[in-house]
Design an enzyme around this catalytic site. Sequence first.
Site, short mmCIF file in Angstrom:
data_model
loop_
_atom_site.label_atom_id
_atom_site.label_comp_id
_atom_site.label_asym_id
_atom_site.label_seq_id
_atom_site.Cartn_x
_atom_site.Cartn_y
_atom_site.Cartn_z
N ASP A 1 -15.60 -0.36 9.38
CA ASP A 1 -16.35 0.58 8.57
C ASP A 1 -16.22 1.95 9.22
O ASP A 1 -16.83 2.21 10.27
CB ASP A 1 -17.81 0.13 8.52
CG ASP A 1 -18.64 0.99 7.59
OD1 ASP A 1 -18.20 2.12 7.28
OD2 ASP A 1 -19.72 0.54 7.18
N TYR B 1 -21.57 11.40 -4.48
CA TYR B 1 -20.11 11.45 -4.34
C TYR B 1 -19.65 12.90 -4.24
O TYR B 1 -18.93 13.28 -3.31
CB TYR B 1 -19.47 10.77 -5.54
CG TYR B 1 -17.97 10.66 -5.52
CD1 TYR B 1 -17.32 9.89 -4.56
CD2 TYR B 1 -17.19 11.29 -6.50
CE1 TYR B 1 -15.93 9.75 -4.57
CE2 TYR B 1 -15.81 11.15 -6.52
CZ TYR B 1 -15.19 10.38 -5.55
OH TYR B 1 -13.81 10.24 -5.57
N SER C 1 -13.58 5.28 0.14
CA SER C 1 -14.78 5.75 -0.58
C SER C 1 -14.92 4.96 -1.87
O SER C 1 -13.92 4.67 -2.54
CB SER C 1 -14.67 7.23 -0.95
OG SER C 1 -15.82 7.63 -1.69
N ASP D 1 -10.25 -1.01 6.19
CA ASP D 1 -11.14 -1.13 5.03
C ASP D 1 -12.35 -1.96 5.45
O ASP D 1 -12.22 -2.88 6.26
CB ASP D 1 -10.40 -1.84 3.87
CG ASP D 1 -10.92 -1.43 2.51
OD1 ASP D 1 -12.09 -1.71 2.24
OD2 ASP D 1 -10.16 -0.81 1.74
N THR E 1 -7.07 8.88 -12.13
CA THR E 1 -5.82 8.18 -11.87
C THR E 1 -5.98 6.73 -12.29
O THR E 1 -7.07 6.17 -12.17
CB THR E 1 -5.45 8.28 -10.39
OG1 THR E 1 -5.33 9.67 -10.05
CG2 THR E 1 -4.14 7.59 -10.06
N PHE F 1 -7.68 0.53 -4.52
CA PHE F 1 -6.69 0.83 -5.56
C PHE F 1 -5.63 1.82 -5.03
O PHE F 1 -4.45 1.47 -4.90
CB PHE F 1 -7.43 1.36 -6.79
CG PHE F 1 -6.58 2.06 -7.80
CD1 PHE F 1 -5.38 1.52 -8.24
CD2 PHE F 1 -7.00 3.28 -8.36
CE1 PHE F 1 -4.60 2.17 -9.19
CE2 PHE F 1 -6.24 3.93 -9.31
CZ PHE F 1 -5.03 3.38 -9.72
#
Length: 329
Positions: free
Chosen positions: A59, A148, A78, A34, A178, A14
């Site tokens: 990765d 996280y 992430s 990615d 966001t 995103f």
Amino acid sequence: MSKKRILITGGAGFLGSHLCDRYIKEGYQVIAMDNLITGDLKNIEHLFKHPDFEFSHSDVSKFVHVPGKLDYILHFASPASPIDYLKIPIQTLKVGSLGTHNLLGLALAKKARILVASTSEVYGDPLVHPQIEEYYGNVDPVGPRGVYDEAKRFQEAMTMAYHTFHGLETRIIRIFNTYGPRMRLNDGRVLPAFIGQALRGEDLTVFGDGSQTRSFCYVDDLVEGIYRLLLSDYHLPVNIGNPDEITILQFAEEIVKLTGTTQKIIRKPLPINDPKQRQPDITKAKSILKWEPKVNRAEGLKITYDYFKSLPEDVLFDRNHKNFEHYIK
Ligand code: UDP
């Protein structure tokens, strides 16, 4: 003068994909990296024909190899939603820790400046409100969000260590909630959850009594903040977010109004460690970066709703549900 070359990890995600758009627009050479666990090539397929754009399917938690020069690195790889942390907890920990270490090493080798994406989650369930950068946070390391939150806290510590020990040029952004086009409809975050429910004719699920607050920033404002921070000379963490705070119940009511759904708002249990309140203090961003958000929630939500409305039915109904199981090793 030769063009600046920038590596954007999480480039198919995103935020990463919006950053790719911005840096291409600014005339940079962009490498999007990615592993496509949560990212999607659809977010960047329009860039593949651009001569200054490359994609690398790698990765970053394993090893990062980038031939040629690099001027800048943006580390945005992430998972970033509580549902993802539960599905892929080890990958979440690895990309924030091992991935960050690999990218800091790459930055050092290339003499590149690196900006790492941190998060308001470093404040945990905050006891100081609104959150200022000096607040240390209230994080449960062994709770569901710990994978996280602690990875991001480690990421900040590691980034600062490379700055102080190696003199590396580093930047740390703490990103608050966001939203915008290209969010994953099924990632469990509140905005795609509510809009998806409205579009599918389902009830909107408010967790708990809905009195918990969040402050939602439109993606273009966030990207502008990142752009300015990368070019600034400030190496300590900076909050970027929209201070316009709202309860989740009020937010659900706004989505009902926006979408015109006739479905109900229903209650579901509050997830463990769900932060009670969240609002960025953006004094630093205002003074150091001359930045503040420009897009209000009504405008941003309209654009985002139009995006979700345009998605094909199989995406809306999640018929090709992505299965992370083969990554869980
Ligand atoms: N939430 C909700 N219904 C949903 C999904 C989320 O009420 O279907 C709530 C969630 O409990 C949290 C807030 O919305 O209080 C924001 O959740 P999100 O997962 O988007 O991000 P967070 O800020 O918690 O990381």
